[in-house]
Design an enzyme around this catalytic site. Structure first.
Site, PDB file in Angstrom:
ATOM      1  N   LEU A   1       0.847  -1.182   0.024  1.00  0.00           N
ATOM      2  CA  LEU A   1      -0.169   0.018  -0.088  1.00  0.00           C
ATOM      3  C   LEU A   1       0.791   1.325  -0.092  1.00  0.00           C
ATOM      4  O   LEU A   1       1.780   1.348   0.756  1.00  0.00           O
ATOM      5  CB  LEU A   1      -0.846  -0.139   1.228  1.00  0.00           C
ATOM      6  CG  LEU A   1      -1.784  -1.253   1.404  1.00  0.00           C
ATOM      7  CD1 LEU A   1      -2.686  -1.121   2.500  1.00  0.00           C
ATOM      8  CD2 LEU A   1      -2.610  -1.826   0.071  1.00  0.00           C
ATOM      9  N   ALA A   2       0.758   2.170  -1.026  1.00  0.00           N
ATOM     10  CA  ALA A   2       1.556   3.182  -1.271  1.00  0.00           C
ATOM     11  C   ALA A   2       1.003   4.274  -2.007  1.00  0.00           C
ATOM     12  O   ALA A   2       1.593   5.090  -2.543  1.00  0.00           O
ATOM     13  CB  ALA A   2       2.984   2.646  -2.066  1.00  0.00           C
ATOM     14  N   ALA A   3      -0.174   4.355  -1.519  1.00  0.00           N
ATOM     15  CA  ALA A   3      -1.002   5.616  -2.036  1.00  0.00           C
ATOM     16  C   ALA A   3      -1.504   6.863  -1.512  1.00  0.00           C
ATOM     17  O   ALA A   3      -1.726   7.850  -1.996  1.00  0.00           O
ATOM     18  CB  ALA A   3      -2.477   4.982  -2.369  1.00  0.00           C
TER      19      ALA A   3
ATOM     20  N   ARG B   1       1.820  13.581   7.690  1.00  0.00           N
ATOM     21  CA  ARG B   1       2.725  14.196   8.998  1.00  0.00           C
ATOM     22  C   ARG B   1       4.296  14.379   8.503  1.00  0.00           C
ATOM     23  O   ARG B   1       4.878  14.772   9.075  1.00  0.00           O
ATOM     24  CB  ARG B   1       3.041  12.873  10.040  1.00  0.00           C
ATOM     25  CG  ARG B   1       1.603  12.809  10.671  1.00  0.00           C
ATOM     26  CD  ARG B   1       1.384  11.247  11.499  1.00  0.00           C
ATOM     27  NE  ARG B   1       0.930  10.353  10.450  1.00  0.00           N
ATOM     28  CZ  ARG B   1       0.504   9.088  10.573  1.00  0.00           C
ATOM     29  NH1 ARG B   1       0.755   8.609  11.959  1.00  0.00           N
ATOM     30  NH2 ARG B   1       0.275   8.269   9.908  1.00  0.00           N
TER      31      ARG B   1
ATOM     32  N   TYR C   1       3.057  -2.233   4.009  1.00  0.00           N
ATOM     33  CA  TYR C   1       2.730  -0.850   3.767  1.00  0.00           C
ATOM     34  C   TYR C   1       3.981  -0.412   3.240  1.00  0.00           C
ATOM     35  O   TYR C   1       5.246  -0.660   3.717  1.00  0.00           O
ATOM     36  CB  TYR C   1       2.403  -0.096   5.036  1.00  0.00           C
ATOM     37  CG  TYR C   1       1.249  -0.375   5.681  1.00  0.00           C
ATOM     38  CD1 TYR C   1       0.299  -1.096   4.999  1.00  0.00           C
ATOM     39  CD2 TYR C   1       0.939  -0.109   6.985  1.00  0.00           C
ATOM     40  CE1 TYR C   1      -1.201  -1.760   5.428  1.00  0.00           C
ATOM     41  CE2 TYR C   1      -0.551  -0.594   7.597  1.00  0.00           C
ATOM     42  CZ  TYR C   1      -1.342  -1.256   6.748  1.00  0.00           C
ATOM     43  OH  TYR C   1      -2.513  -1.507   7.316  1.00  0.00           O
TER      44      TYR C   1
ATOM     45  N   ASN D   1       0.532  -3.410  15.907  1.00  0.00           N
ATOM     46  CA  ASN D   1       0.541  -4.033  14.754  1.00  0.00           C
ATOM     47  C   ASN D   1       1.424  -3.475  13.656  1.00  0.00           C
ATOM     48  O   ASN D   1       1.814  -2.128  13.306  1.00  0.00           O
ATOM     49  CB  ASN D   1      -0.826  -3.494  14.133  1.00  0.00           C
ATOM     50  CG  ASN D   1      -1.101  -3.818  12.599  1.00  0.00           C
ATOM     51  OD1 ASN D   1      -0.446  -4.712  12.203  1.00  0.00           O
ATOM     52  ND2 ASN D   1      -2.003  -2.808  12.002  1.00  0.00           N
TER      53      ASN D   1
ATOM     54  N   ALA E   1      49.626  24.959 -14.452  1.00  0.00           N
ATOM     55  CA  ALA E   1      48.623  25.504 -13.623  1.00  0.00           C
ATOM     56  C   ALA E   1      47.877  26.619 -14.446  1.00  0.00           C
ATOM     57  O   ALA E   1      48.587  27.259 -15.236  1.00  0.00           O
ATOM     58  CB  ALA E   1      49.461  26.035 -12.460  1.00  0.00           C
TER      59      ALA E   1
ATOM     60  N   SER F   1      51.980  27.142 -18.266  1.00  0.00           N
ATOM     61  CA  SER F   1      50.965  27.674 -17.332  1.00  0.00           C
ATOM     62  C   SER F   1      50.374  28.735 -17.784  1.00  0.00           C
ATOM     63  O   SER F   1      50.861  29.482 -18.658  1.00  0.00           O
ATOM     64  CB  SER F   1      51.800  27.897 -15.932  1.00  0.00           C
ATOM     65  OG  SER F   1      52.555  27.058 -15.175  1.00  0.00           O
TER      66      SER F   1
END
Ligand code: UD1
Ligand code: CA
Length: 461
Positions: free
Chosen positions: A10-12, A17, A104, A173, A384, A409
């Protein structure tokens, strides 16, 4: 034919929060989204085509991160609770029989071993369902398990609906259940919305089954960590830490030295060869692979890159979407931005940035340079302050430098430009025309020295 084991994730939900615009299951812990972790666990116990993910909030994005996994999707258009989410699978699964595992998408730490044990328990029993529970020191927020005298589950009471006495029950649960498919689909429509949240609570199925004369068993596991569900950012950080700790422990077992392991961040899919050493605060992310005998310096950041054996990445170096061949030396304070290939034994020093560049074997750019859209030949030396001017304000252009060249350089290489092998570029040159092999190119104003000039000036005063 054996009866199938179908897993429903379940991921809908949005996950209020989390206080986020993004669906909760798309937040990451340990370098993978929460829903990807749960899918990985599910496909460890059953083929991906037997896994259904219920999507709703940002369904497209959730389906996109799981696109390669081979799982199926069911849509819950309105989020009316976990019971309602599971109802969305009835049409597709009811005719298949067998067992239905429900879990879940916000519980990413569950291991395949525990899930397998749940299925085995249920498969060997004549119960209507078995659910996973554990004892928590602080069970706040979770549904509580009400056991009957015989040790079977009579009901699950949600936090919001529980009496003070029920709130003191430590058995929670976990939200992980295994049902006999026939009984689940027969009774699921009896779930109603008579609760403070007016949602269809999946947890009500336990009482419904009991009323119909069926039993529900509890499988209590002692490792409660595995069952942690994420509802808040603080819980996300706590779970992320657990994944990071697990990963460094795995790597150490495989022979990688990790200094101050509590400070490093290493993603789930990263691989590191034995006898490599990772310094404090290193971040090694995405699909990075690091060979044996490497040293990854403190505070380095390596993402989606391949680093071969014996490479030294000095502290404070950034490497993204790039490849480094054996024995190369990168940093400190170097940046391989993207699309960079560094040849074997090459040296890239401090404050050198490379982008979309092939840097030859044994070549050197030891200090302060920008090399973009370039090909640098083997054993060529970049002085450099060398800059490839790869952008003309409209388009990007390439710089090609042959092998064993010497770029003095502070050279400015205006692309598109070709510099032949074995050639020399005088320091401070602005190079706008091709340089033939073995030539010396000078592109700077000739120096003049005016004898006595300073003394004359002083006398005038
Ligand atoms: C749920 C359980 C609780 C358990 C806890 C374990 C219920 C009613 N309660 O509470 O007993 O202790 O998990 O972590 O099941 N979802 C949907 N559609 C919806 C609502 C939720 O797909 O309409 C999904 C969410 O995306 C989430 C999962 O279901 O991944 C759980 O939902 P959440 O709201 O987090 O449930 P909890 O309040 O934690
Ligand atoms: Ca939850």
């Amino acid at each position: 034919m054996n009866a199938p084991i179908n897993v429903v994730i379940l991921a809908a939900g949005l996950g209020t929060r989390m206080k986020s615009k993004r669906a909760k299951v798309l937040h990451s812990a340990g370098g993978l989204t929460l829903v990807e972790h749960v899918v990985q666990t599910a496909i460890a116990i059953t083929p991906p085509e037997n896994v259904t993910v219920v999507v709703g909030t940002q369904a497209e994005q959730v389906e996109a991160v799981l696109a390669h996994s081979g799982v199926r999707f069911a849509e819950q258009k309105e989020q009316k609770g976990t019971g309602h989410a599971l109802m969305m699978c009835r049409d597709a699964l009811a005719s298949q029989g067998g067992l239905v595992v429900v879990t879940y998408g916000d519980g990413p730490l569950l291991s395949p071993a525990t899930l397998r044990e749940l299925v085995n328990r249920q498969g060997a029993s004549d119960h209507a369902a078995t659910l996973i529970t554990t004892r928590l020191h602080d069970p706040t927020g979770y549904g509580r398990i009400i056991l009957g005298k015989d040790g079977e589950v009579q009901a699950i009471v949600e936090q919001k609906a529980a009496t003070p006495q029920q709130l003191s029950i430590p058995l929670i649960n976990s939200g992980i259940y295994c049902f006999r498919a026939d009984l689940l689909w027969k009774y699921i429509s009896e779930i109603g919305t008579n609760n403070p949240a007016h949602e269809y609570y999946l947890t009500d199925i336990v009482e419904i089954l009991n009323r119909a004369g069926h039993k529900v068993a509890a499988l209590e596991v002692s490792d409660s960590q595995e069952l942690l569900g994420i509802n808040t950012r603080a819980e996300l950080a706590a779970v992320d830490k657990i994944f990071r700790d697990r990963k460094v422990r795995e790597l150490m077992i495989e022979g990688v030295t990790i200094e101050k392991p509590e400070t490093v961040t290493i993603d789930y899919a990263v691989r590191i060869g034995a006898d490599s050493i990772v310094g404090p605060f290193a971040q090694i992310l995405g699909k990075t692979e690091i060979g044996e005998d490497c040293r990854i310096g403190a505070c380095s950041f390596i993402e989606n890159s391949k680093v071969a054996a014996g490479v030294y990445v000095a502290p404070f170096t950034l490497i993204a979407d790039s490849q480094v061949e054996p024995g190369a030396h990168i940093g400190p304070f170097a940046r391989l931005r993207a699309g960079v290939h560094v040849g074997a034994g090459a040296h890239i020093g401090n404050f050198v940035e490379l982008k979309n560049t092939q840097f030859g074997a044994g070549a050197k750019a030891n200090h302060l340079a920008y090399l973009g859209d370039a090909e640098i030949g083997d054993r060529t030396n970049i002085g450099a302050g060398t800059i490839t001017c790869n952008y003309d304000g409209l388009k990007k252009h390439r710089t090609r430098i042959g092998k064993e060249a010497f770029v003095g350089s502070n050279s400015t290489l205006v692309a598109p430009i070709e510099i032949g092998e074995g050639s020399y570029i005088g320091a401070g040159s602005v190079i706008t025309h091709p340089v033939p092999a073995e030539a010396l190119a000078l592109g700077r104003a000739r120096q003049v020295a005016k004898e006595g000039w300073a003394a004359k000036r002083k006398k005038k005063k």
